[in-house]
Design a protein around this motif. Sequence first.
Motif, PDB file in Angstrom:
ATOM      1  N   GLU A  16       0.941  -1.175   0.095  1.00 37.61           N
ATOM      2  CA  GLU A  16      -0.115  -0.150   0.082  1.00 37.61           C
ATOM      3  C   GLU A  16       0.769   1.250  -0.080  1.00 37.61           C
ATOM      4  OE1 GLU A  16      -0.228  -1.741   2.972  1.00 37.61           O
ATOM      5  OE2 GLU A  16      -1.690  -3.237   2.392  1.00 37.61           O
ATOM      6  N   TYR A  47      -5.494  -0.386  -0.362  1.00 34.45           N
ATOM      7  CA  TYR A  47      -5.446  -1.687   0.073  1.00 34.45           C
ATOM      8  C   TYR A  47      -4.897  -2.705  -0.797  1.00 34.45           C
ATOM      9  CZ  TYR A  47      -9.377   0.230   2.986  1.00 34.45           C
ATOM     10  OH  TYR A  47      -9.867   1.081   3.802  1.00 34.45           O
ATOM     11  N   HIS A 100     -12.383  -4.197   0.532  1.00 35.30           N
ATOM     12  CA  HIS A 100     -12.308  -2.856   1.226  1.00 35.30           C
ATOM     13  C   HIS A 100     -13.699  -2.659   1.920  1.00 35.30           C
ATOM     14  CE1 HIS A 100     -15.260  -0.723  -1.360  1.00 35.30           C
ATOM     15  NE2 HIS A 100     -14.609  -1.389  -2.335  1.00 35.30           N
TER      16      HIS A 100
END
Length: 149
Positions: free
Chosen positions: A103, A130, A135
């Motif tokens: 990330e 993510y 998510h």
Amino acid sequence: MDTRSFKTRSVKAAQIERAWFVIDADQAVVGRLASQIAAILRGKHRPYFTPHVDTGDYVIVVNAEKVRFTGNKEEDKLYYRYSGYPGGLKSRRASEMRQRRPEHIVRHAVRGMLPKGRLGRSMLSKLKVYAGTEHPHAAQQPKPLAPTN
């Protein structure tokens, strides 16, 4: 000619309606993806963009572990961090960063394209990155946005 119609209007923070976008970063080039995300976070896609106001939208990036670099950057690019103490400079290759914190690759690239200071930090807080496909922002009903390659 009526000059009142040519006045520049500055939008106030209370007048902004924020949308949510989700971007699939699978096989997207990091720099090109980051510039598209930075423009959305700044609000440059809106007709009432105001440089000194945070007019941007929220951006969710999924599959951050599958972004790609051009050329030899996977092995040549280094990410630095400094503790503030003598001898406290640490570096990691992009390939190591992909394994440990994928990330961070996208977040780091976008952060460099945003304004520095308080305004840039508030814009960066609207970025959600993510590594995988899942998510927790389904309740916001984000609109899918395709990265431009």
